[in-house]
Design a protein around this motif. Structure first.
Motif, PDB file in Angstrom:
ATOM      1  N   GLU A  39       0.834  -1.194   0.000  1.00 56.14           N
ATOM      2  CA  GLU A  39       0.000   0.000   0.000  1.00 56.14           C
ATOM      3  C   GLU A  39       0.872   1.248   0.000  1.00 56.14           C
ATOM      4  N   ASP A  47      -2.740   0.252  -9.573  1.00 57.50           N
ATOM      5  CA  ASP A  47      -3.418   1.204  -8.706  1.00 57.50           C
ATOM      6  C   ASP A  47      -2.771   2.576  -8.884  1.00 57.50           C
ATOM      7  N   ASP A  49      -1.335   5.875  -6.581  1.00 52.53           N
ATOM      8  CA  ASP A  49      -1.054   6.502  -5.300  1.00 52.53           C
ATOM      9  C   ASP A  49      -0.259   7.773  -5.561  1.00 52.53           C
ATOM     10  N   TYR A 114      -8.141   9.304  -5.707  1.00 52.33           N
ATOM     11  CA  TYR A 114      -8.939   8.850  -4.576  1.00 52.33           C
ATOM     12  C   TYR A 114      -9.718   9.981  -3.906  1.00 52.33           C
ATOM     13  N   CYS A 147      -3.755  -5.118  -0.445  1.00 52.51           N
ATOM     14  CA  CYS A 147      -4.975  -4.373  -0.088  1.00 52.51           C
ATOM     15  C   CYS A 147      -5.596  -3.486  -1.159  1.00 52.51           C
ATOM     16  N   CYS A 148      -5.241  -3.627  -2.425  1.00 51.74           N
ATOM     17  CA  CYS A 148      -5.819  -2.730  -3.437  1.00 51.74           C
ATOM     18  C   CYS A 148      -7.022  -3.333  -4.152  1.00 51.74           C
ATOM     19  N   GLN A 151     -10.017  -3.745  -0.302  1.00 52.29           N
ATOM     20  CA  GLN A 151      -9.997  -2.624   0.629  1.00 52.29           C
ATOM     21  C   GLN A 151     -10.272  -1.289  -0.061  1.00 52.29           C
ATOM     22  N   ASN A 152      -9.590  -1.015  -1.158  1.00 49.82           N
ATOM     23  CA  ASN A 152      -9.741   0.300  -1.779  1.00 49.82           C
ATOM     24  C   ASN A 152     -11.155   0.556  -2.303  1.00 49.82           C
ATOM     25  N   THR A 155     -13.339   1.056   0.781  1.00 53.34           N
ATOM     26  CA  THR A 155     -13.041   2.330   1.425  1.00 53.34           C
ATOM     27  C   THR A 155     -13.664   3.490   0.659  1.00 53.34           C
ATOM     28  N   MET A 156     -13.518   3.483  -0.661  1.00 52.84           N
ATOM     29  CA  MET A 156     -14.093   4.558  -1.466  1.00 52.84           C
ATOM     30  C   MET A 156     -15.620   4.511  -1.439  1.00 52.84           C
TER      31      MET A 156
END
Length: 282
Positions: A39, A47, A49, A114, A147-148, A151-152, A155-156
């Motif tokens: 992450e 992903d 970041d 994000y 965790c992408c 989780q992502n 979370t979003m």
């Protein structure tokens, strides 16, 4: 076909990062060529970041209102064939430091992938995953992602925007359909006592992390809708998130395992992971 991607998921504090590192270590010991992406990796292949996205008109406005930095921004803006511009602003900040001032960083951050509304965010992330699959399909490496995958999107969708559960599940299942050609393996890390695991994380990590986490979980989306406040409210949201992720896990039509990391006995835990991995990489 051996999995080309191993997806490590679980709630905050469950030990996802430790698990991802151990799986990568196991691959090294098995002479399996692999790449590990945790992450926050600015070079993550599936992903984003520290990356902002601008529609063409937004980009023009950014340049016109920041003339002093026009040349720098123009030089590093990444044009997309179907419209829009990406800006890897965290890399720029790391490279240029004071020449990329915090004032400009804060302006650009508003368009972080994000920070976008859910639908355009989802479109960009789904496209990113499709590109990743196409790029690595014929290669020999295995990728370990922390965790992408679950989780992502959760979370979003749930935490940030308070989206409906079925919409969030649909988001993850769409990613699952995209990545299925890589024969993915999902390892979901669990803890017997969610509250203990999270409180442990709060104690062990910097206070800035816990304060930011609690604010994020309670001041928007699901937490705000349900009147959740402070640490206890954050735990309420996490318990609801656990139920959503349980539902997602059960629906995913890919190879998947749950592992329990409650004991924090690293050697024993590594043996469990090695047993799972070895079934697919003999």
């Amino acid at each position: 076909m051996k999995p080309k991607v191993v997806l490590i998921e679980g709630l905050p504090g469950s030990g996802k990062t430790t698990t991802a590192r151990l799986v990568h270590e196991i691959f090294t010991e098995m002479n399996v060529k692999s790449q590990l992406f945790l992450e926050g990796d600015l070079d993550h292949p599936a992903d984003y970041d520290g990356v902002a996205f601008f529609e063409n008109n937004q980009w023009d406005e950014l340049l016109s209102t920041n003339e002093e930095y026009r040349a720098l921004l123009s030089r590093h803006g990444i044009q997309q064939g179907d419209g829009g511009i990406f800006l890897e602003y965290r890399k720029l900040k790391n490279t240029y430091e004071s020449d990329f001032p915090d004032q400009l960083l804060n302006i650009v951050f508003r368009n972080d992938v994000y920070e976008l509304p859910l639908e355009p965010h989802k479109k960009l992330i789904t496209k990113r995953w499709k590109s990743f699959v196409g790029n690595v399909l014929t290669g020999s490496e295995t990728f370990v992602f922390d965790c992408c995958f679950i989780q992502n999107p959760v979370t979003m969708g749930m935490i940030k925007y308070g989206a409906e559960k079925e919409d969030v599940i649909s988001y993850v299942t769409e990613l699952s359909a995209t990545v299925e050609r890589l024969n993915p393996l999902l390892i979901y890390v669990e803890q017997d006592d969610l509250e203990h695991a999270f409180r442990k994380a709060v104690q062990e990590r910097p206070i800035e992390w816990s304060e930011g986490f609690i604010e994020y979980y309670t001041n928007q989306g699901f937490g705000l809708k349900n009147g959740c406040e402070e640490l206890e409210g954050t735990l309420q949201v996490l318990k609801a998130r656990r139920e959503w992720e349980e539902d997602i896990f059960n629906r995913l039509p890919i190879a998947k395992y749950k592992v329990n990391n409650s004991s924090y006995e690293i050697d024993e835990y590594k043996q469990v992971l090695a047993g799972i991995v070895s079934q697919y990489f003999r």
